[in-house]
Design a protein around this motif. Sequence first.
Motif, PDB file in Angstrom:
ATOM      1  N   LYS A 660     -56.433   4.846 -16.089  1.00 58.56           N
ATOM      2  CA  LYS A 660     -56.684   5.811 -14.809  1.00 58.56           C
ATOM      3  C   LYS A 660     -56.496   7.222 -15.218  1.00 58.56           C
ATOM      4  N   PRO A 661     -57.107   8.083 -14.411  1.00 63.33           N
ATOM      5  CA  PRO A 661     -56.706   9.364 -14.546  1.00 63.33           C
ATOM      6  C   PRO A 661     -55.493   9.816 -13.726  1.00 63.33           C
ATOM      7  N   LEU A 662     -54.628  10.538 -14.534  1.00 63.76           N
ATOM      8  CA  LEU A 662     -53.388  10.831 -13.804  1.00 63.76           C
ATOM      9  C   LEU A 662     -53.027  12.448 -13.809  1.00 63.76           C
ATOM     10  N   LYS A 663     -52.130  12.841 -12.774  1.00 59.18           N
ATOM     11  CA  LYS A 663     -51.539  14.322 -13.207  1.00 59.18           C
ATOM     12  C   LYS A 663     -50.085  13.832 -13.730  1.00 59.18           C
ATOM     13  N   VAL A 664     -49.443  14.021 -14.706  1.00 58.86           N
ATOM     14  CA  VAL A 664     -48.235  14.087 -15.183  1.00 58.86           C
ATOM     15  C   VAL A 664     -47.559  15.415 -15.312  1.00 58.86           C
ATOM     16  N   SER A 665     -46.621  15.709 -14.720  1.00 54.08           N
ATOM     17  CA  SER A 665     -45.971  17.008 -14.623  1.00 54.08           C
ATOM     18  C   SER A 665     -47.116  18.154 -14.267  1.00 54.08           C
ATOM     19  N   ASN A 666     -48.057  17.634 -13.351  1.00 58.00           N
ATOM     20  CA  ASN A 666     -49.269  18.626 -13.119  1.00 58.00           C
ATOM     21  C   ASN A 666     -50.227  18.783 -14.356  1.00 58.00           C
ATOM     22  N   ALA A 697     -42.296  17.948 -20.739  1.00 60.16           N
ATOM     23  CA  ALA A 697     -41.757  17.292 -19.540  1.00 60.16           C
ATOM     24  C   ALA A 697     -41.240  15.828 -19.547  1.00 60.16           C
ATOM     25  N   ILE A 698     -41.799  15.188 -20.364  1.00 61.51           N
ATOM     26  CA  ILE A 698     -41.492  13.716 -20.674  1.00 61.51           C
ATOM     27  C   ILE A 698     -39.971  13.431 -21.061  1.00 61.51           C
ATOM     28  N   MET A 699     -39.564  14.370 -22.188  1.00 62.36           N
ATOM     29  CA  MET A 699     -38.242  14.475 -22.766  1.00 62.36           C
ATOM     30  C   MET A 699     -37.128  14.947 -21.803  1.00 62.36           C
ATOM     31  N   ASN A 700     -37.706  15.804 -21.053  1.00 61.18           N
ATOM     32  CA  ASN A 700     -36.715  16.355 -19.990  1.00 61.18           C
ATOM     33  C   ASN A 700     -36.371  15.338 -18.928  1.00 61.18           C
ATOM     34  N   ALA A 701     -37.615  14.569 -18.419  1.00 62.44           N
ATOM     35  CA  ALA A 701     -37.216  13.761 -17.284  1.00 62.44           C
ATOM     36  C   ALA A 701     -36.735  12.576 -17.901  1.00 62.44           C
ATOM     37  N   GLY A 702     -36.495  12.031 -19.191  1.00 65.24           N
ATOM     38  CA  GLY A 702     -36.094  10.909 -19.730  1.00 65.24           C
ATOM     39  C   GLY A 702     -34.545  11.168 -20.292  1.00 65.24           C
ATOM     40  N   GLN A 703     -33.975  12.053 -19.774  1.00 67.57           N
ATOM     41  CA  GLN A 703     -32.678  12.330 -20.261  1.00 67.57           C
ATOM     42  C   GLN A 703     -31.805  11.162 -20.154  1.00 67.57           C
ATOM     43  N   GLU A 704     -31.767  11.060 -18.667  1.00 61.86           N
ATOM     44  CA  GLU A 704     -30.876   9.917 -18.011  1.00 61.86           C
ATOM     45  C   GLU A 704     -30.933   8.587 -18.797  1.00 61.86           C
ATOM     46  N   GLU A 705     -32.369   8.336 -18.957  1.00 62.95           N
ATOM     47  CA  GLU A 705     -32.627   7.078 -19.742  1.00 62.95           C
ATOM     48  C   GLU A 705     -32.241   6.895 -21.188  1.00 62.95           C
TER      49      GLU A 705
END
Length: 814
Positions: A660-666, A697-705
């Motif tokens: 699918k086409p997506l926007k990830v962190s715009n 963006a991905i690395m920042n979003a995954g800090q909690e995980e």
Amino acid sequence: MLRLGTRRLRGLGLRGFPLRASPGRPHSVCSRRGEENPPLSAESRWKDQAETVIIGGGCVGVSLAYHLAKAGMKDVVLLEKSELTAGSTWHAAGLTTYFHPGINLKKIHYYSIKLYEKLEEETGQVVGFHQPGSIRIATTPVRVDEFKYQMTRTGWHATEQYIIEPEKIQEMFPLLNMNKILAGLYNPGDGHIDPYSLTMALAAGARKYGALLIYPAPVTSLKLRSDGTWDVETPHGFMRANRIVNAAGFWAREVGKMIGLEHPLIPVQHQYIITSTIPEVKALKRELPVLRDLEGSFYLRQERDGLLFGPYESQEKMKVQDSWVASGVPPGFGKELFESDLDRIMEHVEAAMDMVPVLKKADIINIVNGPITYSPDILPMVGPHQGVRNYWVAIGFGYGIIHAGGVGKYLSDWILHGEPPFDLIELDPNRYGKWTTTEYTEAKARESYGFNNIVGYPKEERFAGRPTQRVSGLYKTLESKCSMGFHAGWEQPHWFYKPGQDPGYRPSFRRTNWFEPVGSEYQQVMQRVGVIDLSPFGKFNIKGQDSIRLLDYLFANVIPKVGFTNISHMLTPKGRVYAELTVSHQSPGEFLLVTGSGSELHDLRWIEEEAIKGGCDVEIKNITDELGVLGIAGPYSRKVLQKLTSDDLSDNVFKFLQTKPLKVSNIPVTAIRISYTGELGWELYHRREDSAALYDAIMNAGQEEGIDNFGTYAMNALRLEKAFRAWGSEMNCDTNPLEAGLESFVKLNKIYPQVFCICTPGLPWWLQVVKNPSAKRKSQAQSLGQEDTLEKEMATHPSILAWRIPWTEETGGF
């Protein structure tokens, strides 16, 4: 000490002397054998048309002419610029060996030697073949480890190879200084051959079977016609050819430039020394085996009653013929040599004198310094070239004598049968691309020449000429955190450092410094979530009104529906696995195809060729350099990505193998729910310039995980545990898909214009058709017109694994 004539060598700083060919008969450098056989005269005939035109009359080109003609091809023509063996062949040292650290390249060596053993009997031409065996010397413990590693690989082949003890080495080569020797790798049947006589014998065989060898006949122009044939221009006139093969040696770059190709080849000066008679050698009752002192970086063999030895200098001291790279080969250069330079090789001369003390009192009678053409990785370039129809190459031979016989047979089989007899992707000319600059080629050729005899480790990396222009958008972000590997010009993380760990490249035959870090990355993906840079993937966009027809013909799997992805394989006419790709149907008639980095142009060439053969109205675009790819995998990968997109990533909405086409962190991405790790994951295809922002963006979003990086070594461990196959490892042109366990990806009942019926000893489809007494089966066999042919083929080749048959309504596509 070793002397030049009657003068002492050491301390005089002699520059040696140039050795020139005599104006009459071209002697072999060693003036060994074949003097009783006058050179074969050039043909006076001319043809306006040919099936195959071979450009270059060295041992490789002549071998190909011999093999094509012997196999039955009519109208084989070889065009040589000056005379046969001119270039690098005539001055070669002529070493032959069964050994090679690769697997399938040993098949090339094996065939060459077996051919040379019988060539004199077949052609009546003396070849001067000596087979005293060869010994590689180990003087360090790590070299012994290398020999043991190579012994684990020798079981693939019929050739004998042994590790021998110092006592046996001294018995076989009594002139050695044994002080440092720990072991030897012994190959019976190795030896040396006179290159001039070999080439003349191959030429005699080529003529015997109908090939036409024309010289002097320099090629002055090459023009590709719209129908895929070539107009070849020489001073004798034009010749139309169905295909051309560039086997022009150090002239190969000039031939390539005629059609707009810059072949990555560098001429290197290689020196060797020939001594006069040495009393201790003359007194021997049998010929000495060829010696290779790997730490001293030289080879040495008996030459009549003297010795011949040649060193490989370090990359700092070796001589590249830069003027040829910049301005081309001088027009008159053919059988000339360069001025010798003993100062450049003195450390190797001293090493040879230390290992073989009789050299200290020997006189030099010849110093040979001639050009040898190197590719960046020292391996030749053999096969059809991507981007130019019916243009084949056999160029870049650093070891042309041992390769000539096998490569002639290999290429002949490929040309005649439409596929190679076995897989040799390491020789594929399409392993290089536009990223291969002259600066890169020279840096790598220097490195490869200087590293001729270094220890060859598993997962070996070489660093000259890196990085190229092919770096992902994450290179600057990651380069200080990881050990990078080289993949088709790209830098890609192999594994990542952690505080307190030993960083850098530390190869070994035992457990290495990356063992623990890779284990941690493995656990990271299995238990949490990891991110990997997959930008080196080869990526193609295919669209047009015939795109579905083309891909349906190319792939053994079905075509995925719009919005979905599958794993598909391109099979050769005999049903071998030529390539594995992921196929994503992005919109009606438009596809994204993804392959491994090392297969990019290898696969593209096949696709383009089949599109032309099928007359398909399609647009095929290589978008490898335009797109970056990030992989995210692990049990928390969905949770991390969902934070960055408004699209629903839940399992019932974004299913496995959906795209699918997506926007990830715009940032626009094409997301495919797939992961080579076998864990929950996605591959995110995006503009290369967006890679750094997307990664952050991905690395920042995954800090909690607890998100972290992982590299290709961990990915390989993960895919092996899931039994995911890899092209080049578990499958290639040596295997069919059933042998590789790919049954679920191969649809035997696909309706093609032609279908592949794959058979194995456990699934004898031909027996069902030919032997089954049912009337339906008999009528199927009769309707195919294959009953007698199949019976005969299976009787002749009981191990045949595939049979290609036409599809008919009566057989229901089977």
